[in-house]
Write a protein that holds these residues in place. Structure first.
Motif, PDB file in Angstrom:
ATOM      1  N   ARG A 658       0.976  -1.311  -0.025  1.00  0.00           N
ATOM      2  CA  ARG A 658      -0.002  -0.102  -0.203  1.00  0.00           C
ATOM      3  C   ARG A 658       0.872   1.353   0.076  1.00  0.00           C
ATOM      4  NH1 ARG A 658      -0.904   2.930   3.766  1.00  0.00           N
ATOM      5  NH2 ARG A 658      -0.111   1.840   5.314  1.00  0.00           N
ATOM      6  N   GLN A 659       1.854   1.390   0.902  1.00  0.00           N
ATOM      7  CA  GLN A 659       2.792   2.521   0.961  1.00  0.00           C
ATOM      8  C   GLN A 659       3.434   2.415  -0.297  1.00  0.00           C
ATOM      9  OE1 GLN A 659       5.451   2.802   4.423  1.00  0.00           O
ATOM     10  NE2 GLN A 659       4.240   1.078   5.418  1.00  0.00           N
ATOM     11  N   GLN A 661       2.404   1.818  -3.292  1.00  0.00           N
ATOM     12  CA  GLN A 661       1.440   2.228  -4.422  1.00  0.00           C
ATOM     13  C   GLN A 661       1.081   3.677  -4.084  1.00  0.00           C
ATOM     14  OE1 GLN A 661       0.161   0.574  -6.887  1.00  0.00           O
ATOM     15  NE2 GLN A 661      -0.814   2.464  -7.465  1.00  0.00           N
ATOM     16  N   GLU A 662       1.139   4.321  -2.771  1.00  0.00           N
ATOM     17  CA  GLU A 662       1.030   5.449  -2.574  1.00  0.00           C
ATOM     18  C   GLU A 662       2.119   6.494  -2.956  1.00  0.00           C
ATOM     19  OE1 GLU A 662       0.653   5.675   1.652  1.00  0.00           O
ATOM     20  OE2 GLU A 662      -1.541   5.175   1.792  1.00  0.00           O
ATOM     21  N   ARG A 663       3.363   6.046  -2.781  1.00  0.00           N
ATOM     22  CA  ARG A 663       4.441   6.854  -3.478  1.00  0.00           C
ATOM     23  C   ARG A 663       4.490   6.828  -4.944  1.00  0.00           C
ATOM     24  NH1 ARG A 663       4.655   6.305   1.972  1.00  0.00           N
ATOM     25  NH2 ARG A 663       6.664   6.650   3.197  1.00  0.00           N
ATOM     26  N   THR A 665       1.999   6.733  -6.690  1.00  0.00           N
ATOM     27  CA  THR A 665       0.755   7.528  -7.324  1.00  0.00           C
ATOM     28  C   THR A 665       1.300   9.188  -6.993  1.00  0.00           C
ATOM     29  OG1 THR A 665      -0.861   5.934  -6.417  1.00  0.00           O
ATOM     30  CG2 THR A 665      -1.591   8.275  -6.737  1.00  0.00           C
ATOM     31  N   SER A 666       1.883   9.395  -5.817  1.00  0.00           N
ATOM     32  CA  SER A 666       2.453  10.996  -5.738  1.00  0.00           C
ATOM     33  C   SER A 666       3.457  11.122  -6.919  1.00  0.00           C
ATOM     34  CB  SER A 666       3.287  10.822  -4.455  1.00  0.00           C
ATOM     35  OG  SER A 666       2.339  10.409  -3.201  1.00  0.00           O
TER      36      SER A 666
END
Length: 736
Positions: A658-659, A661-663, A665-666
């Motif tokens: 999840r982390q 994927q967040e990076r 996306t940013s």
């Protein structure tokens, strides 16, 4: 219709041409139609007939011949192929078989084209004369005869009154060299002057006449040798299938009744056995559809199905040869095989023992049989010592008929290889006649039953019996007429029944017994679980319970046989829980037997159990499924503990993913914003304040992207490590 029209046209041609038709046709007739047999023709009669249940029969002729002679047998045209395939010949006393001659099956059109005069198209007189161009003929006209050579035949039109009509003109070349036209309408007779052409035309007409009688063909077999010699001729031809028909006598103690009245007892009789038995009478139905009478032949009836086929050996085959290709390759025909069946009797020895013990303990419904009396097939009945009075006839009619009293088996039975054969001696049966021959008259074991199958009849069982073949013979398949108490009780049918085996028969509806089977339940449950190499193996159990309630409203006890169908899809791995054992099993059902006394009810519970496994891979299992199995009380605690550990590792891995994927996306969002800034910078002056502000913002975003990419690198490394740790943990799990 075309064949008849052709014959009519050719007959008309004979009249017009004026040939001596009758003597010529007599010359080409085969010997079979002669009024007297040839001097060296000798009869060899049929002595043995063997009929098979596969629809073929073996016929053997036995007799004697003298010197060089022949015998002639007649067959239907359809049987010639079988004769050519199976004919067996033997001269027992040193002679030889010189030849076998039979009428050809040459196609008529092909035969006619082989003559100098082609009659295959049924030509009219004008076309026939056209074929004879160059032949010398004599035409008879009203004014006299004209002799000449046929030059041509032509169609002309001539005036008749106010109309023009068509006429056919025969142009003849006369001896002096002149050409004389002759109208065929004026010709009363045309004679062929060439004797060879006359014979060719007569032979062609004879072929047409012979083609009309295609249903019977003579086969002449010639033997050579010295003196009188014995010969044998055997062959296999298609015949009607011989059939078996049975009478099964059930009832009160008929045999004991006869013992009391006659004051004697048949040898080898046993009262206890009689009460549990029955009388089986079997008849063979045979037909003589051949073209000859059977006189004092030995008849054998074989219960077996040898492979037999027809190959067209009689019809001449002409292969169309190509013009250029030197060789013609005939294509192979596909080979077809019938589907095989694996028939097996699944009744165990223990079940048979229980069944016979149960039968010996039941005396509520004894079966009885009349003892067969000495006699033979076709033997005349003994003369009556006195005539019955009217009162005497009435007394006789009150008694039930005993069909076994006056009939005994006329056949002896024995195994022949894999088959079973009934043999009857001195049988005489005229051609095109049929006969019934008694082949079985034995006491058999039979037990009364009421047979219930919900798929057959939902409310009542069928009246029936278990027939055990104690005759020592193979009983061919056939219908059975059942007599109970001397009266007709119904009809049954039985398949081929080898000696020592048993079959169920049903012949009527038992209206005194009512059966309900509406109460059925089915449940499914989880039994346990284990883990093997990363797979959660769950064991499930399905239980089916069927309740049968039977009520006997009659005054006599019954033996109820319930046929319970196996569950669809349960044939593999299913277990019968209750009752513990079935009397019999087949591929599709269980059979249970219960005693049902009069005026009582009974309940039978049948419980089947199916245990099966389900494998679920742990790695792709989602959290909801994991939680479900953690809550299941049937799964052992060690398995649950391992599932929890695997769930924690999967949760940590999921958090890292999840982390990551967040990076990612940013980074994507910042990259899109940078593209927008660069487009704006293109539209403004590089020396302006706004341009400088955009440049600073772009620089800050680049710093942020570098930091995010560093985080992504670290998180990917952590993800790979966590995934490897999870996979190693799961793959090494073996619990349960």
């Amino acid at each position: 219709m075309r064949k008849h029209w052709t014959t009519a046209c050719l007959a008309a041609a004979i009249v017009v041409v004026g040939l001596p038709a009758i003597p010529a046709l007599a010359q080409i007739h085969p010997p079979a139609v002669a009024t007297k047999p040839a001097p060296d023709q000798q009869a060899v009669p049929i002595k043995e007939v063997v009929l098979y249940s596969s629809g073929v029969g073996y016929f053997e002729h036995f007799g004697s011949v003298k010197g060089d002679g022949f015998t002639e047998l007649h067959f239907k045209t359809a049987q010639i192929n079988d004769i050519l395939k199976s004919l067996l010949l033997e001269d027992l006393d040193g002679g030889k078989v010189s030849s076998v001659v039979y009428g050809s099956q040459e196609p008529l059109a092909h035969t006619l084209k082989s003559f100098e005069v082609d009659l295959s198209a049924a030509p009219p007189l004008s076309d026939l004369l056209s074929q004879l161009r160059g032949a010398s003929v004599t035409a008879t006209l009203p004014q006299g005869q004209v002799t000449g050579t046929i030059l041509s035949v032509e169609k002309k039109r001539k005036p008749v009154g106010e109309k023009n009509i068509q006429t056919t003109v025969l142009n003849l070349l006369l001896a002096g060299g002149s050409i004389k036209p002759v109208e065929l309408d004026q010709v009363s007779e045309v004679r062929l002057d060439d004797a060879k052409l006359q014979q060719e035309l007569v032979k062609a007409l004879g072929a047409v006449a012979a083609a009309r009688d295609q249903d019977s063909k003579p086969v002449a077999i010639r033997f050579t040798g010295n003196g009188e010699r014995r010969v044998r001729i055997g062959y296999v031809v298609e015949v009607p299938v011989w059939k078996a028909s049975y009478r099964l006598v059930l009832g009160e103690d008929v045999k004991n009744e006869k013992v009391e009245k006659n004051g004697d007892k048949p040898a080898g009789d046993d009262d206890a056995a009689v009460k549990k038995g029955g009388a089986l009478q079997g008849w063979a139905i045979v037909e003589n559809q051949t073209d000859g009478d059977w006189e004092n032949v030995q008849l054998s009836l074989v219960s077996g199905r040898p492979i037999s086929f027809i190959e067209d050996l009689y019809q001449p085959i002409y292969v169309s040869r190509p013009v250029v290709e030197p060789e013609l390759y005939a294509s192979l025909r596909p080979r077809n095989y019938a589907q095989g069946m694996n028939l097996r009797d699944e009744q165990s020895g223990d079940a048979l023992e229980r069944q016979e013990k149960a039968g010996s303990d039941r005396d509520a419904a004894p079966l009885a049989a009349a003892a067969p009396r000495p006699g033979g097939f076709g033997a005349p009945a003994a003369p009556m010592l006195r005539k019955f009075s009217a009162k005497g006839e009435a007394e006789q009619l009150k008694r039930a008929i005993d069909p076994t009293r006056s009939v005994s088996a006329a056949a002896s039975g024995a195994g022949v290889g894999e088959f079973f054969q009934y043999t009857v001696g001195d049988v005489s049966l005229p051609r095109q006649k049929s006969a019934m021959i008694p082949i079985v008259a034995d006491t058999v074991k039979a037990t009364r039953l009421s047979i219930y199958n919900a798929a057959v009849l939902p409310d009542h069982p069928l009246l029936g019996a278990r027939l055990v073949n104690t005759t020592g013979k193979l009983l061919p398949q056939g219908p059975i007429t059942v007599l109970d108490g001397g009266a007709y009780a119904g009809d049954a049918t039985v398949g081929d029944l080898p000696s020592g085996q048993n079959r169920l028969l049903s012949y009527g509806i038992d209206q005194n017994v009512l059966v309900h089977d509406n109460d059925a339940t089915s449940t499914a449950s989880l039994v346990t679980g284990k883990i093997a190499k990363g797979v959660l193996e769950l064991t499930h159990k399905r239980i089916f319970v069927q309740k049968y309630v039977a009520q006997n409203r009659g005054k006599t006890a019954r033996t109820l046989l319930i046929e319970h169908p196996k569950r669809t899809g349960w044939k593999t791995g299913a277990k019968l829980v209750a009752p513990e054992h079935a009397l019999e099993t087949t591929d599709t059902l269980f059979r249970f037997e219960e005693d049902l006394p009069a005026q009582t009810s009974k309940t039978l519970l049948v419980q089947e159990e199916l245990v099966y496994s389900q494998g679920i891979s742990i790695l792709p299992m989602d959290a909801a499924d994991t939680l479900t199995y953690l809550r299941a009380s049937e799964i052992p605690d060690e398995v649950k503990k391992s599932l929890q550990s695997a769930a924690k590792l999967k949760s940590a891995l999921s958090d890292t993913q999840r982390q990551l994927q967040e990076r990612q996306t940013s980074i994507n969002d910042i990259t899109q914003e940078q593209n927008r800034i660069r487009e704006n910078m293109k539209a403004v002056s590089a020396s302006g304040d706004y341009y400088q502000r955009l440049l600073k913002e772009l620089d800050a975003q680049e710093t942020q992207i570098q930091k995010l990419k560093a985080d992504v690198k670290d998180l990917k490394s952590e993800e790979d490590q966590q995934r490897k740790e999870l996979e190693d943990f799961v793959q090494n799990l073996n619990i349960g």
